[in-house]
Design a protein around this motif. Structure first.
Motif, PDB file in Angstrom:
ATOM      1  N   PHE A   1       9.075   9.073  -6.055  1.00  0.00           N
ATOM      2  CA  PHE A   1       7.622   9.180  -6.180  1.00  0.00           C
ATOM      3  C   PHE A   1       7.065   8.334  -7.319  1.00  0.00           C
ATOM      4  CE2 PHE A   1       6.450  11.738  -2.813  1.00  0.00           C
ATOM      5  CZ  PHE A   1       7.290  12.838  -2.679  1.00  0.00           C
TER       6      PHE A   1
ATOM      7  N   PHE B   1      -3.960  14.733  -7.756  1.00  0.00           N
ATOM      8  CA  PHE B   1      -3.752  15.229  -9.098  1.00  0.00           C
ATOM      9  C   PHE B   1      -4.912  14.854  -9.999  1.00  0.00           C
ATOM     10  CE2 PHE B   1      -1.064  17.015 -12.271  1.00  0.00           C
ATOM     11  CZ  PHE B   1      -1.324  16.323 -13.432  1.00  0.00           C
TER      12      PHE B   1
ATOM     13  N   LEU C   1      -1.017  11.465  -3.824  1.00  0.00           N
ATOM     14  CA  LEU C   1      -0.704  12.521  -4.786  1.00  0.00           C
ATOM     15  C   LEU C   1      -1.417  12.261  -6.095  1.00  0.00           C
ATOM     16  CD1 LEU C   1       3.082  13.126  -4.240  1.00  0.00           C
ATOM     17  CD2 LEU C   1       1.304  14.829  -4.036  1.00  0.00           C
ATOM     18  N   GLN C   2      -1.435  10.997  -6.470  1.00  0.00           N
ATOM     19  CA  GLN C   2      -2.116  10.585  -7.693  1.00  0.00           C
ATOM     20  C   GLN C   2      -3.579  10.990  -7.629  1.00  0.00           C
ATOM     21  OE1 GLN C   2      -0.992   6.535  -8.488  1.00  0.00           O
ATOM     22  NE2 GLN C   2      -2.930   6.171  -9.492  1.00  0.00           N
TER      23      GLN C   2
ATOM     24  N   LEU D   1       1.891   7.753  -0.208  1.00  0.00           N
ATOM     25  CA  LEU D   1       1.980   9.170  -0.566  1.00  0.00           C
ATOM     26  C   LEU D   1       1.814   9.326  -2.062  1.00  0.00           C
ATOM     27  CD1 LEU D   1       2.583  12.110   0.122  1.00  0.00           C
ATOM     28  CD2 LEU D   1       5.015  11.586  -0.035  1.00  0.00           C
ATOM     29  N   SER D   2       2.454   8.422  -2.806  1.00  0.00           N
ATOM     30  CA  SER D   2       2.359   8.482  -4.259  1.00  0.00           C
ATOM     31  C   SER D   2       0.911   8.310  -4.704  1.00  0.00           C
ATOM     32  CB  SER D   2       3.241   7.398  -4.872  1.00  0.00           C
ATOM     33  OG  SER D   2       3.181   7.465  -6.271  1.00  0.00           O
TER      34      SER D   2
ATOM     35  N   ALA E   1       9.440   2.776   2.430  1.00  0.00           N
ATOM     36  CA  ALA E   1       9.113   2.714   1.005  1.00  0.00           C
ATOM     37  C   ALA E   1       7.618   2.483   0.825  1.00  0.00           C
ATOM     38  CB  ALA E   1       9.907   1.616   0.318  1.00  0.00           C
ATOM     39  N   VAL E   2       7.010   1.725   1.758  1.00  0.00           N
ATOM     40  CA  VAL E   2       5.570   1.510   1.648  1.00  0.00           C
ATOM     41  C   VAL E   2       4.847   2.821   1.902  1.00  0.00           C
ATOM     42  CG1 VAL E   2       3.593   0.296   2.614  1.00  0.00           C
ATOM     43  CG2 VAL E   2       5.740  -0.893   2.330  1.00  0.00           C
TER      44      VAL E   2
ATOM     45  N   LYS F   1       7.976   5.100  -7.577  1.00  0.00           N
ATOM     46  CA  LYS F   1       8.051   3.707  -7.153  1.00  0.00           C
ATOM     47  C   LYS F   1       6.657   3.139  -6.915  1.00  0.00           C
ATOM     48  CE  LYS F   1      11.010   2.210  -4.200  1.00  0.00           C
ATOM     49  NZ  LYS F   1      11.594   1.171  -5.063  1.00  0.00           N
ATOM     50  N   ILE F   2       6.485   1.882  -7.318  1.00  0.00           N
ATOM     51  CA  ILE F   2       5.228   1.217  -6.970  1.00  0.00           C
ATOM     52  C   ILE F   2       5.488   0.010  -6.081  1.00  0.00           C
ATOM     53  CG2 ILE F   2       4.151   1.955  -9.133  1.00  0.00           C
ATOM     54  CD1 ILE F   2       4.045  -1.122  -9.814  1.00  0.00           C
TER      55      ILE F   2
ATOM     56  N   ALA G   1       3.547  12.118 -10.184  1.00  0.00           N
ATOM     57  CA  ALA G   1       2.127  11.938  -9.863  1.00  0.00           C
ATOM     58  C   ALA G   1       1.300  11.900 -11.140  1.00  0.00           C
ATOM     59  CB  ALA G   1       1.641  13.072  -8.952  1.00  0.00           C
TER      60      ALA G   1
ATOM     61  N   PRO H   1       8.096  -1.551  -2.835  1.00  0.00           N
ATOM     62  CA  PRO H   1       9.213  -1.302  -1.928  1.00  0.00           C
ATOM     63  C   PRO H   1      10.432  -2.091  -2.405  1.00  0.00           C
ATOM     64  CG  PRO H   1       7.260  -2.063  -0.729  1.00  0.00           C
ATOM     65  CD  PRO H   1       7.009  -2.315  -2.182  1.00  0.00           C
TER      66      PRO H   1
ATOM     67  N   SER I   1       5.956   5.689   1.137  1.00  0.00           N
ATOM     68  CA  SER I   1       6.083   6.499  -0.074  1.00  0.00           C
ATOM     69  C   SER I   1       5.082   6.052  -1.129  1.00  0.00           C
ATOM     70  CB  SER I   1       7.505   6.445  -0.626  1.00  0.00           C
ATOM     71  OG  SER I   1       7.711   5.255  -1.342  1.00  0.00           O
ATOM     72  N   LEU I   2       4.717   4.746  -1.104  1.00  0.00           N
ATOM     73  CA  LEU I   2       3.708   4.266  -2.046  1.00  0.00           C
ATOM     74  C   LEU I   2       2.371   4.921  -1.729  1.00  0.00           C
ATOM     75  CD1 LEU I   2       4.361   0.427  -2.262  1.00  0.00           C
ATOM     76  CD2 LEU I   2       4.809   2.127  -3.999  1.00  0.00           C
TER      77      LEU I   2
ATOM     78  N   ALA J   1      -0.683   1.686  -6.327  1.00  0.00           N
ATOM     79  CA  ALA J   1      -0.138   2.458  -7.450  1.00  0.00           C
ATOM     80  C   ALA J   1      -0.112   1.573  -8.687  1.00  0.00           C
ATOM     81  CB  ALA J   1       1.276   2.944  -7.124  1.00  0.00           C
ATOM     82  N   ILE J   2      -0.190   2.244  -9.828  1.00  0.00           N
ATOM     83  CA  ILE J   2      -0.203   1.522 -11.100  1.00  0.00           C
ATOM     84  C   ILE J   2       1.142   1.730 -11.793  1.00  0.00           C
ATOM     85  CG2 ILE J   2      -1.312   1.388 -13.382  1.00  0.00           C
ATOM     86  CD1 ILE J   2      -3.864   2.436 -11.916  1.00  0.00           C
TER      87      ILE J   2
END
Lengths: 234, 155
Positions: free
Chosen positions: B66, A38, A34-35, A30-31, A24-25, B68-69, B22, B71, A27-28, A92-93
Motif C-alpha cells: 500500500f 483517510f 485510501l489516501q 486503491l492507495s 500494481a497499477v 507503492k507509488i 495511507a 508499478p 493497487s496505486l 500517489a505522492i
C-alpha cells in the motif's frame, strides 16, 4: 499442503510488490483512494466541519487566482501563452523524505515524454517528468533534494537559484537588485518554459561572508492536496 | 477463534498494514516539512505483536504494497522488506528490555531503510534525517504505549 499454500501466498505477495503489471497499477488507485478516505476525516476536523468538496473548491479557486496572477506576470515579461496541456490525475505522492515526486495517470500512450513540465492551473510550476511508462509517469517536484533551477524574482527580474528540498529555498539572490518580499518567483532555467510561477518570496536574509542573499519560498499549493495537474505537451 | 484473539491477531495488524501506509501517503502528518516514516513504525508494531513469521510476512507485505507509488520494482519496497526481516530477527535475539526494544528497533529500522534505499540522503541531509528519526521514535513510543494495554508481549 499448508506449507505449499503458504509458499504460494508468499510468492504472490512478492510478485504483487515487485512484478511490473496492471495489478500494481490497481493497487496505486486503491492507495490513492485510501489516501483520500483517510484525508477527508482529518480535513473535516482541521477545517471545522467544512466538507472536503468545499475545501477542494477553495483550493481550485486559489490555484486559478495564482494562475491568473502568473499569466499577468508572464505577459509583463513579454512571454505569451500558446501552450498545449494534457490533464492528469495524481495517483500517489512519494511519502519518504529523501525524494520529492509523485505519479500521474498518463504516460507515453498519451504523448508524455521525459523532461516535460508539469503545472497546476496552467501557469504554476509543479515539477518535471522524470520517468515515463505507457500509462503512468513520475513527476520530480521542487521538494526533490539536489535539484537546482535558475529563477527570476519579481518585475525587477532579479536572478537567483531555487534549491529544491525540504523545504525548497532561494539562494544567490543578487544584492544589486534586491527584490521585495512577496514578489513572484518564476522559472528561468534551461528545459523549462520561462516565466512559470513557482511561488512567492518570503523571509529574505543575509548570510555572513556570502555576497548573495537567501530566502524562502511560499508555495501557492500544498503538494498533498493536489488531485489533478497539467502536463505541458509543447 | 474468540473475539479478543481475532482483534489481536487479525484486526489490529490489518489496521496497521492498511491505515499506516495511507496516513504516510496522505502527507497530513508532515511537521516542519518532514514526514514521519509510519512504515517503520508500523513494521515495529507488527514485529512486536506478531510472533509467527508467516503472518508477520503477510501483514508486512500488505503494508509495503500500500506504500507503492510505481508499478514494478522500487528500491524502497526492497528496503522495507529487508528492514522488516531484520527487525524480526533482531527482536528474536535481542537482550534489551521490553521498553527499550521498540525504540532501538525504530532507530535500527530507519538507519537500515535509508541505508538501502538512499544512503547518500543520511549524509547530505542529516538535519532532515534526524528530525524524521525523532518523529519516528515519538510516534513509535506512543504506539507502543497503546499496544501494551492490549498485548501481553508488549508488557
Amino acid at each position: 499442503m499448508r506449507a505449499a499454500l503458504k509458499a504460494l501466498l508468499i510468492f504472490f505477495i512478492l510478485g504483487v510488490i515487485f512484478y511490473k503489471n496492471s495489478f500494481a497499477v490497481a493497487s496505486l488507485s486503491l492507495s490513492s483512494k485510501l489516501q483520500s478516505a483517510f484525508a477527508s476525516p482529518i480535513l473535516l476536523i482541521t477545517n471545522l466541519f467544512k466538507s472536503s468538496s468545499f475545501v477542494e473548491q477553495m483550493t481550485r479557486l486559489q490555484m486559478e487566482n495564482q494562475s491568473l496572477q502568473a499569466q499577468l506576470t508572464r505577459q509583463a515579461l513579454g512571454r505569451g501563452s500558446e501552450d498545449d496541456f494534457l490533464k492528469a490525475k495524481v495517483h500517489a505522492i512519494f511519502s519518504f523524505n529523501n525524494k520529492g515526486s509523485f505519479t500521474i495517470d498518463v504516460g507515453s500512450l498519451s504523448g508524455v515524454k521525459e523532461g516535460m513540465v508539469v503545472v497546476v492551473a496552467k501557469d504554476v510550476f509543479v515539477g518535471q517528468i522524470s520517468q515515463v511508462s505507457s500509462d503512468w509517469s513520475e513527476v520530480r517536484t521542487i521538494f526533490d533534494i539536489g535539484w537546482q533551477i535558475p529563477v527570476r524574482i519579481g518585475l525587477k527580474n532579479t536572478p537567483a537559484l531555487l534549491l529544491a528540498g525540504v523545504p525548497p529555498a532561494i539562494s544567490m539572490i543578487d544584492k544589486a537588485r534586491v527584490p521585495d518580499l512577496g514578489d513572484d518567483i518564476f522559472t528561468a532555467g534551461r528545459g523549462i518554459p520561462y516565466g512559470l510561477k513557482i511561488g512567492n518570496l518570503k523571509n529574505m536574509r543575509d548570510i555572513s561572508g556570502n555576497p548573495f542573499k537567501e530566502g524562502d519560498v511560499a508555495l501557492p499549493y500544498v503538494i498533498g492536496e493536489l488531485a489533478e495537474v497539467l502536463v505541458l505537451l509543447k | 477463534m474468540n473475539r479478543q484473539r481475532a482483534i489481536q491477531e487479525i484486526i489490529i495488524p490489518l489496521v496497521v498494514a492498511v491505515i499506516f501506509p495511507a496516513a504516510q501517503n496522505s502527507q497530513l502528518l508532515r511537521i516542519w516539512g518532514v514526514n514521519p516514516n509510519l512504515a517503520i513504525v508500523g513494521l515495529m508494531i507488527l514485529t512486536i505483536i506478531i510472533a509467527d513469521y508467516f503472518r508477520f510476512f503477510i501483514f508486512s507485505g500488505l503494508l509495503i504494497l500500500f506504500l507503492k507509488i510505481l508499478p514494478g520494482f522500487e528500491i524502497e519496497s526492497a528496503a522495507l522488506l529487508a528492514t522488516a526481516l531484520l527487525m524480526k530477527i533482531i527482536k528474536a535475539i535481542s537482550p534489551w528490555s521490553v521498553f527499550l526494544s521498540p525504540v532501538l528497533l525504530i532507530i535500527m529500522g530507519t538507519l537500515v531503510f535509508y541505508g538501502i534505499a538512499d544512503y547518500a540522503f543520511i549524509f547530505q541531509e542529516p538535519g532532515i534525517f534526524l528530525r524524521e528519526l525523532a518523529y519516528n521514535i515519538v510516534l513509535g513510543a506512543l504506539a507502543y504505549l497503546g499496544l501494551s494495554a492490549i498485548y501481553e508481549e508488549a508488557r
